[in-house]
Structure formats: structure tokens, C-alpha cells
Motif scaffolding. Sequence first.
Motif, PDB file in Angstrom:
ATOM      1  N   THR A  12      54.804   3.845  12.582  1.00 59.82           N
ATOM      2  CA  THR A  12      53.615   3.025  12.820  1.00 59.82           C
ATOM      3  C   THR A  12      52.709   3.703  13.838  1.00 59.82           C
ATOM      4  O   THR A  12      51.500   3.753  13.665  1.00 59.82           O
ATOM      5  N   LYS A  13      53.318   4.234  14.885  1.00 59.20           N
ATOM      6  CA  LYS A  13      52.509   4.842  15.939  1.00 59.20           C
ATOM      7  C   LYS A  13      51.825   6.106  15.464  1.00 59.20           C
ATOM      8  O   LYS A  13      50.699   6.391  15.844  1.00 59.20           O
ATOM      9  N   SER A  14      52.511   6.884  14.608  1.00 55.53           N
ATOM     10  CA  SER A  14      51.880   8.111  14.141  1.00 55.53           C
ATOM     11  C   SER A  14      51.132   7.890  12.832  1.00 55.53           C
ATOM     12  O   SER A  14      50.857   8.835  12.094  1.00 55.53           O
ATOM     13  N   ALA A  15      50.802   6.631  12.544  1.00 58.12           N
ATOM     14  CA  ALA A  15      49.865   6.286  11.464  1.00 58.12           C
ATOM     15  C   ALA A  15      50.262   6.865  10.107  1.00 58.12           C
ATOM     16  O   ALA A  15      49.432   7.356   9.368  1.00 58.12           O
ATOM     17  N   GLN A  16      51.552   6.823   9.810  1.00 64.90           N
ATOM     18  CA  GLN A  16      51.963   7.244   8.475  1.00 64.90           C
ATOM     19  C   GLN A  16      51.694   6.120   7.491  1.00 64.90           C
ATOM     20  O   GLN A  16      51.618   4.961   7.863  1.00 64.90           O
ATOM     21  N   MET A  17      51.505   6.492   6.232  1.00 63.10           N
ATOM     22  CA  MET A  17      51.343   5.441   5.237  1.00 63.10           C
ATOM     23  C   MET A  17      52.639   4.642   5.207  1.00 63.10           C
ATOM     24  O   MET A  17      53.708   5.221   5.314  1.00 63.10           O
ATOM     25  N   PRO A  18      52.607   3.343   5.065  1.00 58.00           N
ATOM     26  CA  PRO A  18      51.461   2.469   4.814  1.00 58.00           C
ATOM     27  C   PRO A  18      50.707   2.003   6.055  1.00 58.00           C
ATOM     28  O   PRO A  18      49.954   1.045   5.956  1.00 58.00           O
ATOM     29  N   PHE A  19      50.932   2.616   7.215  1.00 59.76           N
ATOM     30  CA  PHE A  19      50.276   2.122   8.434  1.00 59.76           C
ATOM     31  C   PHE A  19      49.060   2.965   8.822  1.00 59.76           C
ATOM     32  O   PHE A  19      48.575   2.893   9.939  1.00 59.76           O
ATOM     33  N   SER A  20      48.586   3.808   7.891  1.00 58.45           N
ATOM     34  CA  SER A  20      47.561   4.774   8.253  1.00 58.45           C
ATOM     35  C   SER A  20      46.222   4.135   8.611  1.00 58.45           C
ATOM     36  O   SER A  20      45.418   4.739   9.305  1.00 58.45           O
ATOM     37  N   THR A  21      46.007   2.894   8.138  1.00 57.03           N
ATOM     38  CA  THR A  21      44.660   2.326   8.261  1.00 57.03           C
ATOM     39  C   THR A  21      44.202   2.151   9.702  1.00 57.03           C
ATOM     40  O   THR A  21      43.014   2.219   9.974  1.00 57.03           O
ATOM     41  N   TRP A  22      45.145   1.928  10.618  1.00 57.94           N
ATOM     42  CA  TRP A  22      44.684   1.662  11.986  1.00 57.94           C
ATOM     43  C   TRP A  22      44.010   2.876  12.603  1.00 57.94           C
ATOM     44  O   TRP A  22      43.027   2.755  13.334  1.00 57.94           O
ATOM     45  N   LEU A  23      44.527   4.071  12.267  1.00 58.08           N
ATOM     46  CA  LEU A  23      43.961   5.272  12.875  1.00 58.08           C
ATOM     47  C   LEU A  23      42.555   5.553  12.335  1.00 58.08           C
ATOM     48  O   LEU A  23      41.676   6.021  13.049  1.00 58.08           O
ATOM     49  N   VAL A  24      42.359   5.260  11.051  1.00 56.61           N
ATOM     50  CA  VAL A  24      41.028   5.439  10.469  1.00 56.61           C
ATOM     51  C   VAL A  24      40.060   4.433  11.082  1.00 56.61           C
ATOM     52  O   VAL A  24      38.925   4.772  11.431  1.00 56.61           O
ATOM     53  N   GLY A  25      40.542   3.198  11.257  1.00 57.30           N
ATOM     54  CA  GLY A  25      39.704   2.168  11.867  1.00 57.30           C
ATOM     55  C   GLY A  25      39.353   2.499  13.304  1.00 57.30           C
ATOM     56  O   GLY A  25      38.295   2.119  13.817  1.00 57.30           O
ATOM     57  N   ALA A  26      40.248   3.238  13.972  1.00 59.26           N
ATOM     58  CA  ALA A  26      40.038   3.563  15.384  1.00 59.26           C
ATOM     59  C   ALA A  26      38.835   4.468  15.601  1.00 59.26           C
ATOM     60  O   ALA A  26      38.438   4.728  16.732  1.00 59.26           O
ATOM     61  N   MET A  27      38.259   4.964  14.484  1.00 56.74           N
ATOM     62  CA  MET A  27      37.091   5.845  14.581  1.00 56.74           C
ATOM     63  C   MET A  27      35.868   5.144  15.167  1.00 56.74           C
ATOM     64  O   MET A  27      34.906   5.803  15.546  1.00 56.74           O
ATOM     65  N   VAL A  28      35.871   3.808  15.226  1.00 56.65           N
ATOM     66  CA  VAL A  28      34.705   3.114  15.781  1.00 56.65           C
ATOM     67  C   VAL A  28      34.588   3.379  17.279  1.00 56.65           C
ATOM     68  O   VAL A  28      33.521   3.219  17.847  1.00 56.65           O
ATOM     69  N   ALA A  29      35.684   3.786  17.896  1.00 58.92           N
ATOM     70  CA  ALA A  29      35.662   3.991  19.345  1.00 58.92           C
ATOM     71  C   ALA A  29      34.832   5.224  19.687  1.00 58.92           C
ATOM     72  O   ALA A  29      34.600   6.072  18.835  1.00 58.92           O
ATOM     73  N   PRO A  30      34.376   5.331  20.949  1.00 52.99           N
ATOM     74  CA  PRO A  30      33.686   6.563  21.362  1.00 52.99           C
ATOM     75  C   PRO A  30      34.580   7.771  21.106  1.00 52.99           C
ATOM     76  O   PRO A  30      35.814   7.670  21.166  1.00 52.99           O
ATOM     77  N   THR A  31      33.959   8.925  20.857  1.00 53.04           N
ATOM     78  CA  THR A  31      34.710  10.099  20.421  1.00 53.04           C
ATOM     79  C   THR A  31      35.853  10.544  21.348  1.00 53.04           C
ATOM     80  O   THR A  31      36.905  10.929  20.854  1.00 53.04           O
ATOM     81  N   PRO A  32      35.681  10.516  22.701  1.00 52.84           N
ATOM     82  CA  PRO A  32      36.820  10.948  23.526  1.00 52.84           C
ATOM     83  C   PRO A  32      38.079  10.142  23.227  1.00 52.84           C
ATOM     84  O   PRO A  32      39.188  10.671  23.281  1.00 52.84           O
TER      85      PRO A  32
END
Lengths: 649, 285
Positions: free
Chosen positions: A269-289
Motif C-alpha cells: 500500500t505504501k509503495s503504491a502497487q496495484m491495486p493501491f496505485s491510485t493514491w500516488l497518482v492523486g498525490a500529484m495535486v500537491a506542490p511539486t516538492p
Amino acid sequence: MEFITFVILFPLLLALLLYTIRKDRTRSIVVYAGAAILSIASLLLLYLTYGQEATYFQIQTETFSYLLFIVEVLIGAYLLWLAYTHKRWLVSVLVLAQLALITVAEFGAGHHTEPYLFIDEFSAIMAVIIGVVGSLICVYAVGYMRDWHAHHKGEPDQRRFFFAVMFLFLSAMFGIVFSDNLSWIYAFWEVTTLCSFLLIGYSKSEEATNNAFWALTLNLIGGLAFAGAIVYIKFFSGAPEMMSLKELTLLGPVVALIPVALISFAGLTKSAQMPFSTWLVGAMVAPTPVSALLHSATMVKAGVYIIVRFAPVLQGTALGLLFALIGGVTFFAASCIAASQSNAKKVLAYSTIANLGLIVACAGIGTGSAIWAAIFLILFHAVAKSLLFMSVGTVEHRIGSRDIDSMVGLIHRLPIITTMMLVGIGGMFLPPFGMLIAKWATIQAFLLSFTPVGVVLIGLLAYGSAVTVFFWAKWMGSLIRYDPDQENEEGKVSFSELIPIQIIGFCTIAVCILFPLISAAFLIPFLNRIFGEASSIIGTENTIIVLLMVLLIVALPFSILYYNRKGTPTSQYIAGRTGTAHTFSGSLGMTRTITLDNYYLGSWFAEKNVLPIGTIICIALLIFIGTIAGVSFLTGTSDIVTLSLEGAL
Amino acid sequence: MNLIWIILFLVLAPFVGGLISGIDRIVTARMQGRVGPPILQPFYDIGKLFQKEKLRINGMQNFCILSYLVLIIVAGAIFFGGGDLLLVGFSLMLAHVFLVLAGETANSPYSHIGAQRELLQVMAVEPMLILYAVAFYIVAGSFTVATIIEHGALGISYIWLLPGVFFGLIYIFTIKLRKSPFDLSTSHHGHQELVKGLTTEISGPTFGLYEIAHLYEVVILLGMIGIFFAGAPLLCICALVLLYLLEVFVDCSTARVKWQLMVKSSWLVIGLVAFVNILALSLFW
């Protein structure tokens, strides 16, 4: 000992200090100084582990353990309050379940094992990644966040909070890689979950809040599994000494498989493997750093770190192979999705998920050579990916877009940053750069564990790599497209962004050149201790060839100086019509513009086509894992779990 | 690594490649009912290219073509020096990435589409290059060409053990040679829809370098096919001649396909034939 406590506590103190500083300038200076100290300290730590056995330090007092428990409860309470105010019932259920489990574990059984801090080569390499890459990202954030707030006028300026959480994150990561006691790792684990939640939701937009809660939910599911592992060890295993990471990995698959399966699940889950990958993609809304930090030095690396630690237990078991398959499928599916994206940050996100998949696959195979490849993948990925995120972030602020098709001709507009981006992209897929060395070792590792599963993994790797070449190379193509009309505007980029980017760019090349040294000085002794068998995966002769190729690639650009001067300049052929770099004269004398977009293979690899398939396959594999672990738990036998390779085939 | 073979490759490969290309053109001409050029025509062509004026769209492009040539030669040197097959595949891939970049940097519509198609061609063949190395590893126990040939001389018949892998490699051979029906990115003839595709903006001496790189590459590809017949030199030469004639025949008798079909069919063939071959070996070898 002092050093380890220092690197854990120093960022924590910095975080507290930064939270109190309101003045921009003072804060910048504190961040710069802190980052410098942290980088030097972590490098020194690596130096000190050279030639040493793994060293364990007993923590004398139990107060720390209670302190950490209190921290866990406080985090739980805070999350519950957030869940209540935002009406996220799922989150509150998960938090309550977790709180119940850890309370039972804390008071239901005594502290059987003394908590230890420890350091070995792997921890030290992780520490350098966290210390150097993480600190540089914080430095970069100083300039970037100033720009970010200039671009987002409506957002409240909470930068002191932002920097405090960034350093807290680093502190927790150091805690994870240096703790031996599982309940300690768990406590730090939860701190990283909280930090990522706070950072993803930094901008208070609805999308950011939603994605932050989604990341929280998925990571809490993992946290729940982690807590479950602790409860299992304390009450059901009959071997409470397994609370020590060292003992757990020494005990072998027969006893340790259920907790290892649970914690590796948390790692997924923490390393965003499928099926949990969506959180890491969603995290793109955050500032780039934040993205840079989540993707390279922290968070996802904690997930793979713990799975790689368990490799000796997973090796040669059916469970290990299932985890490896999850990694392999994730690698292939995420690479395909990355090929269909034109949004640069999404390409980076999916390529991170893909590379983590490769690391998980190596850890699942769990042999010495596989772990060699896994650790190098972690290292190379950390430098190259942080470089790419920082460059893309800066580019986005300059050109106002994160779309790859609008980065056309960027080499003329931002030459230094673009060169660094090219180094980063090259580092991600081009031979002879790092990631490819690691992939090479991965192929060999899969082959050495010679089973049909190994061959299936190689198949996934072969096809997945082909797709990676496609999406990275077309990105490079856009960047270097010749466009004389663009003006150089690098002067507008702040030094706090430019300098970390260049340092990391330098590190990317340095790591590629130094990899034989890193391998011989740190990895081989480490693997020797754990597996008793380890030689360099890539033979001496090939290492030399690779190094020659690195030199060749680094030297070739100099010939551009020579080539630039010779030859008569001419313009490109546009069917015999006159034109410029952007226009040509069409019929009836109309001036038509030229736009050259890339191929995205949307009809094959679109997110909506590939993601469900990958998710379903990985869920099926997870159900398989769950069934095996469940049956073993209920029947009390571990035969089915430890199915050796020979037995399985 | 065998230095003599490396030097032989460096010196002789362009001549061998040029002769093959010359014969290719004559055979093609005869199949089409023409007389065809003299057998040395490829050498005359390249010689003439170097006498042309040196034009440049930008310095970057010429640099990329130079890198393409250098890396193809590196790949060949590793292969004929008896080195690691995976490294050969990686160098070839890197070389083609540089070729793609050369096409992209020109900022011309024709060369851009050509470059994107070249990239699709790389994507179509890349799995095969990895599986090819893996297959030999499984049978010969090593990635190095030297060991593979040694074991072949000792009596392992690769062609019987790896027929699927062989077929897969033959399939991508056409893509690699840029022959019809897979002459998508650029071809030896003028291209109807893309002028000269990837190479539209490459001219004069730089184009000469590109042509030389192609000659080297043909020799490398033939070598890669040849080691299936390690230990049986006569059979090897017969097979290579036959295969090349088959390529020419296919070139003359098929029409260019769309890139979608190229990628799909190539991936399918690699998966169904080469991968299944390896999977079966992993179970029974």
C-alpha cells in the motif's frame, strides 16, 4: 549510536524550530543550514558503516516505547477528529480498528523484547537517500514554494507548517530505516502516513482534500495490516522475539510468514502497487516538492524498504512469488499507462509505480542477486526521479504547463534545466545509466531463480521495458526539438531551485560511475552476511564496458561544439514551400502553423483501459495471498505457506 | 573479449554490409524485372555523399547521427568480440534512441512522424531482443557470445531448441532492416507520404554516416541470427543467404502496413512463439 539518534532527532528539532519561524528569510537560512548538516551527517554515517558488521544499540529506557505509543494514539485521535469534521467514515473506522489493535498489543502483552536501533549497509544507503536527496528537495522547496504562492494567490500561506512537516517526514523515515523493533517501525510508519496526508492536502482545494483522504485511506488499510502483524506476533505466534526485525528475518519462512505477509501487504500500500496505485497518482495535486519527496526519498521507499528487508523470508516461497508477480504486473501495466499520458507529472507518477513494481518483484524473488538489483533500483530511482520532479516543477512555473507537448524546444528556453531533465530521463532508461544496470541485474536475478514464474516476470519486464523506451524517448525528442525562436529565460529561475537540481544531476551521473564501488564496498558485504552468497552480479569485464559507455555518453556532447561550427545552416524541408520553424505557407498564400505532437497510443494504453485490468489481476493475486495466509493461520500449519519451489513445481 | 574479431568487424563489416546491400539491390531489381545497379553501387553512393556540401539543420542532429553510428559500432564490437548479449541489445536500443532524437531535433513534420514511427519500431522489437538473450542464457548458461559459440561447437543445436525464438527474431529482422511491409519510419526508396521520413532532414556526409551505420547494423543482425547455427558454419551461411533472399522477396511482394499492425503483430509473434518457446524450455530443460 549518537549519530543515528542525531539524524532521527535533528530533523525533528528542525521541524519544531521551522514551525516557530515566521520570517521568510530566516526560514530559508535555517532550511539551507539544516539540509547541509543532514546531508553531511548521512554521508558520514555511510562512511562509518564501511567495513563494519551490522551494529545494534540497545535503548536503555522503556520510556521511549511508551512515548511512541502516545504518539500513535495522538495521531489516531487527530485523524479521528479530521475524519469527523470531513465526514470520512471509512477513515474513522480504519483509525479506530488500528487504535484498538495497538492498544491490545501494548497492554495485552508485556514488552518481551528490548527495542534496538541498528545500522547496516542497507540502512546507511537508505539514510543517504533520505538525507541527501530529501534535504536537497527541501532546499528546492524554498524557492519553489515562494513561486507557488505567487501563482496561487488565493491560498493561505502556511509555509512554516509546510517545511515543518517536510522535515518531520525525513525524521520519520530515518526512524523507519534505523529501527529494529516492529512497533517502533510501525510508529514511524504511521507518522509518514500522517505527513503525506498533510502535504498532499496542502492546498485547500477540494481535489487536494479528496486525494489526501484517499491516500490516507489506502495507507491506513496498510497500517491496519501492520498492526495486525504486531498483534499476531504478540498473541498467536508463540515467538514474541519476532518483534525484532533481525529475529523475524532469521526465523525463516515457517514461523514468520504470516507477519511477513501482513507487513509486506502494508509495504504494497505504501509503495503504491496495484491495486493501491491510485493514491500516488492523486498525490500529484500537491506542490511539486511534495511529489518529489514522496516519490524519491520517502514514503514509497519506506514500502519497498520493508519488503526488501523481508526478502530472506520470502525467498523460495509461494508467497514470495505471488508478491513478485504483483510487482511484475504493476511494472508492465503502469509502464503502459505512462506511455498514454501527456501530462509530465503523471508520466513520472506512473513510471515511479512501475519501478517500484520492479523492486517488489526483486524482493519477492528474494535471492542475493535479486536484492542487489532491488537496492540499486532504489538508489538510482531516488536520484533520477527527484531530479525529474524538481525540473518539471520549475519548468511548469516558467512555461505555465506540465504538458509534454508544450515543452517543445525547451532546450533553447531553459538550457540548464532541460539538460538536467535529459540526464534524469537518460538515468531512468538509457544504457549505460543506472536504472538500466539495475534492470539488467533484475533479468539475471529472475533467471537465476529459474522457474516458470521467473520467466513470466522476464516476459513482463521485456514488454514493459519496450514501453518505457517509447515514452521516455519521445519526451526527450520534444525537449530537444530545434526552435530558434525561443528565448533563454533561465535567469528567472531562483538559485534555490537551480542549485539542488544541478547537484542531483551531478549525483545521478556520479552514482552511475561509482556503482561498482558502491557495490563492492557496501552491497556485497551486506548480501554476504545475509545470504552467505554474493558476488557482483555484473561481471568485471561488463562493468568496464559499461563504464566506458558512460564516459562515451558523457564525452559525446562535447563533439557538439565541433559540429555546431561546421556546415552551412539550412532550414527544414516542407514540401517545397517556404516557412519557418512554426509556419509554412499553405494554399492561396495562407500561413499555416505547424504543431508536432507525440503519439500516445491512447486507444491501447489509456488509463481507463489498463488500470482496471492491472487492478483486477493484482487483487486476484492478493486474494490468493490472503487465502494462503488465512488457511495457514486457521490450521496452524505453515506447509501450504512455505511451499518450497521444488514442491510447487 | 577477442580483439582480433573486434578489429575484423570494425574493418570488414562495412564492406560485407555493402556487398550484401549491393546484391540485395540486384536481386530486388531482377524480381521487379529490372537490370539493377552494379554490385558496388552502395559504395559509390556513400562515397558520393561524402563529397556533397555539408548542410545542417542544427548541430544537434549531426551529433545524434554520429552517436548513432558510434553506438552501433559499439554494439557490434561487443557482439563480435564475444561479449554479453544483453549489452548488445542495450547498445542497439541506445543507438536507435539517438537516431530518433536526430529525427526529432530537426523540427520538421516529415522527420517528426518518421521518428515517432521509428520509436514504435523500437518498441515493437525491444521485447524480442531481451527474450533472445534470455533464451540463449537458458540453453547455454551464459549471456556471453563466446560461451554460446563454444557450447554450440560442443554440440548444442540452438536452432532445434529455440525454433520459436528464431522465428521471432526473423520476424523482427524485417522491421530492423526497414524493409516492406515494415518500412515505416524511412525506407530505401522515396516514401509516398513522408518523403524520406526519419532521414528527410539528414543530408550529405551526415547521411553518409547514417548509411554506414546501417551497413554495420545489417552485419550485426546477421551475426545475431547466425549464432543459432553455432558449430555448423556451412549450414549457417546457407541459412543466412536463404533468409536474406526471403527478406528481399517479402520486401518486393508486400505493401507497407500501418504502424498499429506492425506493433500488434510483432508483439503477438514474440509472445506466442518466442516467449512460449522459453516458457516451455524453463519447464523441461
